[in-house]
Design an enzyme around this catalytic site. Sequence first.
Site, PDB file in Angstrom:
ATOM      1  N   CYS A 336      -0.640  23.679 -23.113  1.00 16.49           N
ATOM      2  CA  CYS A 336      -0.291  23.326 -21.731  1.00 16.49           C
ATOM      3  C   CYS A 336      -1.327  22.458 -21.023  1.00 16.49           C
ATOM      4  CB  CYS A 336       0.060  24.562 -20.915  1.00 16.49           C
ATOM      5  SG  CYS A 336      -0.734  26.086 -21.384  1.00 16.49           S
ATOM      6  N   ARG A 365      -5.733  30.970 -32.291  1.00  9.21           N
ATOM      7  CA  ARG A 365      -6.144  32.063 -31.410  1.00  9.21           C
ATOM      8  C   ARG A 365      -6.814  33.128 -32.256  1.00  9.21           C
ATOM      9  NH1 ARG A 365      -0.490  32.683 -27.922  1.00  9.21           N
ATOM     10  NH2 ARG A 365      -0.404  30.484 -27.343  1.00  9.21           N
ATOM     11  N   GLN A 383       3.487  25.641 -32.453  1.00  6.78           N
ATOM     12  CA  GLN A 383       4.572  25.976 -31.535  1.00  6.78           C
ATOM     13  C   GLN A 383       5.496  24.784 -31.350  1.00  6.78           C
ATOM     14  OE1 GLN A 383       2.108  26.788 -28.092  1.00  6.78           O
ATOM     15  NE2 GLN A 383       2.812  28.902 -28.083  1.00  6.78           N
ATOM     16  N   ASP A 385       6.461  23.537 -28.753  1.00  5.89           N
ATOM     17  CA  ASP A 385       6.100  23.701 -27.353  1.00  5.89           C
ATOM     18  C   ASP A 385       6.601  22.525 -26.521  1.00  5.89           C
ATOM     19  OD1 ASP A 385       4.934  24.923 -25.249  1.00  5.89           O
ATOM     20  OD2 ASP A 385       2.866  24.537 -25.832  1.00  5.89           O
ATOM     21  N   HIS A 387       6.554  21.223 -22.091  1.00 10.02           N
ATOM     22  CA  HIS A 387       6.338  21.524 -20.683  1.00 10.02           C
ATOM     23  C   HIS A 387       7.190  20.594 -19.853  1.00 10.02           C
ATOM     24  CE1 HIS A 387       2.923  23.309 -22.725  1.00 10.02           C
ATOM     25  NE2 HIS A 387       3.016  24.229 -21.792  1.00 10.02           N
ATOM     26  N   LYS A 467       8.943  35.010 -16.181  1.00  6.63           N
ATOM     27  CA  LYS A 467       9.349  34.405 -17.455  1.00  6.63           C
ATOM     28  C   LYS A 467      10.540  35.111 -18.056  1.00  6.63           C
ATOM     29  CE  LYS A 467       6.108  37.219 -20.119  1.00  6.63           C
ATOM     30  NZ  LYS A 467       5.222  37.274 -21.273  1.00  6.63           N
ATOM     31  N   HIS A 513       6.758  26.205 -18.831  1.00  4.98           N
ATOM     32  CA  HIS A 513       6.289  26.302 -20.227  1.00  4.98           C
ATOM     33  C   HIS A 513       7.468  26.840 -21.019  1.00  4.98           C
ATOM     34  CE1 HIS A 513       1.878  26.763 -18.979  1.00  4.98           C
ATOM     35  NE2 HIS A 513       2.540  26.813 -17.845  1.00  4.98           N
TER      36      HIS A 513
END
Length: 644
Positions: A336, A365, A383, A385, A387, A467, A513
């Site tokens: 992000c 992580r 991911q 991912d 945004h 979320k 996100h």
Amino acid sequence: MINITLPDGSIRELPEGATPMDLAENISKSLAKVAMIAKVNGDDWDLMRPLPGDSSVALVTRKDEEALEVIRHDTAHILAQAVQELFPGTQVTIGPSIEDGFYYDFARDEPFSTDDFAAIEKRMAEIVDADLPFEREEMDRDAAIAMFEKMGESYKAELIRDLPEGETITIYRQGEWFDLCRGPHLPSTGKIGKAFKLMKVAGAYWRGDHRNAMLQRIYGTAWADDKQLKAHLFRLEEAEKRDHRRLGRQMELFHFQEEAQGQVFWHPAGWRLYRTVTSYMRRRLEANGYQEIRTPQLMDRKFWEASGHWDKYRENMFISSIDQEEKILAVKPMNCPCHVQVFNQGQKSYRDLPLRLAEFGSCHRYEPSGSLHGLMRVRGFVQDDAHIFCTVEQIVEEVKAFCELLKSVYADFGFEEPRVKFADRPEQRVGSDEVWDKAEAALRTAAEASGLDFEYNPGDGAFYGPKLDFVVKDAIGREWQTGTIQCDFNLPERLDAHYIGDDNDKHRPVMLHRAILGSLERFLGVLLENYSGKLPFWLAPRQVVIATITSDADPYAEQVLAAMKAAGLNAETDLRNEKINYKVREHSVGKIPVIAVIGRKEAEEGTLALRFLGEEGNKQEVLPLAEAIARLCDDARAPDLKRG
RNA sequence: GCCGGCUUAGCUCAGCUGGUAGAGCACCUGAUUUGUAAUCAGGGGGUCGGGGGUUCGAGUCCCUCAGCCGGCACCA
């Protein structure tokens, strides 16, 4: 006399002080035999506990789903009794029924071992045979605390102390033994039956808090009869066979090794699967207004301080430094903040919104060692991912579009609808209540508009916004979060993202996100388990094996292979000097969806005998080569491409 | 991270109370040319997770480290 209303509306008269058992006997002897507990005015009630007066009563019998809970809870009690008899000095704590069984947490210095199970189960069976009545007894709060303290049962005493004042304290006796318990219980231990089995020992923190002492939990399973127990054990065995870690080895998809804990070595077949999935996602994202980007792996510590990660997420971040420089870099745990950097380049107008930036973002992580689990929980992952930078007004539309895209993607991968959880504002949060009101309402409206059947998960939102989480189950019933969409009013502020509105003023965009598959690694693990490794043709990394019956057919097999490869199929030949039975078995076990068998006949006629995985016996289709390839190519097209 | 268990051939696993390692499959070689879920015969292959200790002697007992497995905690 008291009047008892039955579920069918009929009324029976019973003497004062009558019990549900009296009622059952009054109705029929056979009902009295199978009755387990009662529901009195909707509350759980022991069969032997006098009815409170006029009331409506429903009897729960052995066949009812609810009876299982009671059986399991009772089994936990006899486990505790057996353990305390066999291992004096062991303290009891809590022992509820759970899905498929029960557990009981004990405090004891010596660890329990599965070797102890046989003796404990034997003692439990004896307690069942003794048919001890469960006796309910109400106690005075202080007396109960004093009694448990005196017995050295400090955990029980603590439990009572923490019960709200005025709550009725009850204990249940079974023979000499008793336990603090809310109930309800069966009339006697004999009613439990013996369809139970102790399964495993595990550590568990007292009251689920890692700062507390670690107790020893014994898990067991319990059922209404032996048949159910056997069926359950069989299900467990079957589930083990579809464990993605086992399939990964068998299908040569990936491996792990200790030098790269929590990171995947993808093998050729596994990586082909990975690429099939990412190519599919790329197409879906592009078709839905996303633009793909790529951002750095390593960013300066200062950057993460600004984003808030250094403060909130530091212990999960890998860091890196280099001898010649003072700087500390961190490997990105999320994409992000990087995406905000792309947004921040140049000036953005309200006309640019919503701006959807997507990345197959590689993240690392530092997950606690105990939480690592095959592909499901790793330290290095990618991911899908993205945004979405938008205005508050655009949230509903964007969330709705996302939910619809997600549903369509899941359907393409053959998933049952995932469980959806709506998590709202947590205690610790940023942003005003008005903004939260708006964000939650928008998210909820959008979820409803998308026809999602979601449940509430109060207080579990991210600190920056509410979320929606999408959760699927793995082979062994463990739940894993895959997709998510989160409203964020915080990061744009911290990293100073803004756009120029139609009023010619600067405004903060909202950031959504979102991920559909979540971690590619996890998703592939779930996918493998979902299909037991028998992936649909378009996903299968090894689609066709061309298996010859005699070596005379080898040249034709090579020709077929070339034609299939030219057509884009993942094909290979098996020309080994083996019987066709052997080849068919090996490739069936290897979960190859299609075996193209070639004997002398096929070679002469220019045909293929296609054998499809999962179809028993001689079911096969013999087709001319070109037709066979056309047919397979059609099957090989991804669902989105089939839709055209 | 915490508690417990496990770690023996490429894979799945045997190896009782300590006496310097076995099976099946896989692999290699040979024979067999085979019609839809395992053809036969022979052969090679192991620092018994790493390190330390006890012992005349350790795969087996003890300590320690690592990884994995099952839970718990964690999952911003």
